[in-house]
Design an enzyme around this catalytic site. Sequence first.
Site, PDB file in Angstrom:
ATOM      1  N   ASP A  98      27.883  49.573 -22.061  1.00 38.21           N
ATOM      2  CA  ASP A  98      28.409  49.877 -23.392  1.00 38.21           C
ATOM      3  C   ASP A  98      28.963  51.290 -23.359  1.00 38.21           C
ATOM      4  OD1 ASP A  98      29.089  49.490 -26.038  1.00 38.21           O
ATOM      5  OD2 ASP A  98      27.037  49.179 -26.740  1.00 38.21           O
ATOM      6  N   ASP A  99      29.796  51.607 -24.349  1.00 39.50           N
ATOM      7  CA  ASP A  99      30.364  52.948 -24.387  1.00 39.50           C
ATOM      8  C   ASP A  99      29.313  53.992 -24.721  1.00 39.50           C
ATOM      9  OD1 ASP A  99      30.157  51.974 -27.012  1.00 39.50           O
ATOM     10  OD2 ASP A  99      32.089  52.764 -27.655  1.00 39.50           O
ATOM     11  N   ASP A 102      23.546  54.857 -29.696  1.00 33.67           N
ATOM     12  CA  ASP A 102      23.378  55.782 -30.816  1.00 33.67           C
ATOM     13  C   ASP A 102      21.940  55.678 -31.328  1.00 33.67           C
ATOM     14  OD1 ASP A 102      23.446  57.120 -33.314  1.00 33.67           O
ATOM     15  OD2 ASP A 102      25.538  56.605 -33.636  1.00 33.67           O
TER      16      ASP A 102
END
Length: 165
Positions: A98-99, A102
């Site tokens: 995933d980028d 969070d």
Amino acid sequence: MDEKWQKSFPVSWDQFHRDARALAWRLSAAGPFSAVVAVTRGGLVPAAIVARELGIRVVETVCVASYEYDKQGEIQVLKGIGEAVAGGEGGAGVLIVDDLVDTGATARVVREMLPKAHFATVYAKPAGRPLVDTFITEVSQDTWIYLPWDMHLTFAPPIRDKATA
């Protein structure tokens, strides 16, 4: 930008490509991997770069929706992971990309699908960092990461002009 985002971290295409290649370099010692699972949409670009760099030909997606621009909402799994990749071994030998991580909400959902997979992100924030095995850059929780596909080029006034405004 929401008040909880005190800082911004703009990432250019060049920087993102360098960071995704650095992720692949770090992951090269963790493999081999039989497949890459991109967490869409943000994980598509880094997953493609990592798959290329590591010579992985099987690329799958898991489609999870949690953000609408800067507002995090309820997690929705729009498309699960195909059985050919998920298999019966809990994702052993599979790489999830995933980028960023969070709060960790998306990562938790995907981890439940493939608990034995290796989870990697390009960027990580403290709340989600324990959920990933490998990442490249950590930023503070109050930082909004502006990824290159979310931006376009515009004129930026000199700092001197901003100070007098």
